[in-house]
Design a protein around this motif. Structure first.
Motif, PDB file in Angstrom:
ATOM      1  N   ALA A  26      48.674  33.564  35.904  1.00 11.21           N
ATOM      2  CA  ALA A  26      48.159  34.929  35.967  1.00 11.21           C
ATOM      3  C   ALA A  26      48.223  35.398  37.424  1.00 11.21           C
ATOM      4  CB  ALA A  26      46.737  34.975  35.430  1.00 11.21           C
ATOM      5  N   THR A  27      47.185  36.040  37.874  1.00 10.66           N
ATOM      6  CA  THR A  27      47.122  36.521  39.264  1.00 10.66           C
ATOM      7  C   THR A  27      45.772  36.170  39.860  1.00 10.66           C
ATOM      8  OG1 THR A  27      46.202  38.650  38.638  1.00 10.66           O
ATOM      9  CG2 THR A  27      48.590  38.497  38.705  1.00 10.66           C
ATOM     10  N   PHE A  28      45.663  36.369  41.150  1.00 15.52           N
ATOM     11  CA  PHE A  28      44.384  36.151  41.817  1.00 15.52           C
ATOM     12  C   PHE A  28      43.322  37.120  41.295  1.00 15.52           C
ATOM     13  CE2 PHE A  28      47.007  34.075  45.073  1.00 15.52           C
ATOM     14  CZ  PHE A  28      46.267  32.918  45.251  1.00 15.52           C
ATOM     15  N   ILE A  29      43.738  38.319  40.970  1.00 15.11           N
ATOM     16  CA  ILE A  29      42.795  39.332  40.482  1.00 15.11           C
ATOM     17  C   ILE A  29      42.193  38.872  39.151  1.00 15.11           C
ATOM     18  CG2 ILE A  29      42.582  41.708  39.664  1.00 15.11           C
ATOM     19  CD1 ILE A  29      44.766  42.426  41.748  1.00 15.11           C
ATOM     20  N   ALA A  30      43.009  38.294  38.284  1.00 12.43           N
ATOM     21  CA  ALA A  30      42.490  37.799  37.008  1.00 12.43           C
ATOM     22  C   ALA A  30      41.500  36.667  37.216  1.00 12.43           C
ATOM     23  CB  ALA A  30      43.648  37.333  36.134  1.00 12.43           C
ATOM     24  N   LEU A  31      41.730  35.855  38.257  1.00 14.81           N
ATOM     25  CA  LEU A  31      40.823  34.749  38.547  1.00 14.81           C
ATOM     26  C   LEU A  31      39.458  35.253  38.976  1.00 14.81           C
ATOM     27  CD1 LEU A  31      40.348  31.690  38.993  1.00 14.81           C
ATOM     28  CD2 LEU A  31      41.128  32.048  41.323  1.00 14.81           C
ATOM     29  N   PHE A  32      39.454  36.263  39.833  1.00 18.44           N
ATOM     30  CA  PHE A  32      38.181  36.775  40.345  1.00 18.44           C
ATOM     31  C   PHE A  32      37.621  37.834  39.446  1.00 18.44           C
ATOM     32  CE2 PHE A  32      40.060  34.956  44.188  1.00 18.44           C
ATOM     33  CZ  PHE A  32      39.044  34.077  44.488  1.00 18.44           C
TER      34      PHE A  32
END
Length: 53
Positions: A47-53
Motif C-alpha cells: 500500500a502506501t505510507f498514508i494507508a499505514l498512518f
C-alpha cells in the motif's frame, strides 16, 4: 513504560528460575519487534505510507 513493568513481573513470578524467565521475556520481546517490523514493511510494500498512518 511497559518494558520495565513486564520485566519486573517476569523476575518476580519465578525467583528460583530468574535467568530463564528473563531470557524468555527478552526472546519474546525481540521476536515480536521483528515480526511487527516485518508486517509493517509488507503493508507499506503493498500500500502506501498514508494507508499505514
Amino acid at each position: 513504560m511497559m518494558h520495565s513493568t513486564l520485566q519486573t513481573q517476569a523476575t518476580e513470578l519465578s525467583p528460583e528460575a530468574r535467568g530463564t524467565a528473563v531470557s524468555l521475556f527478552a526472546f519474546s520481546l525481540f521476536l515480536s519487534q521483528g515480526i511487527g517490523t516485518h508486517s509493517v514493511g509488507l503493508w507499506i510494500a503493498s500500500a502506501t505510507f498514508i494507508a499505514l498512518f
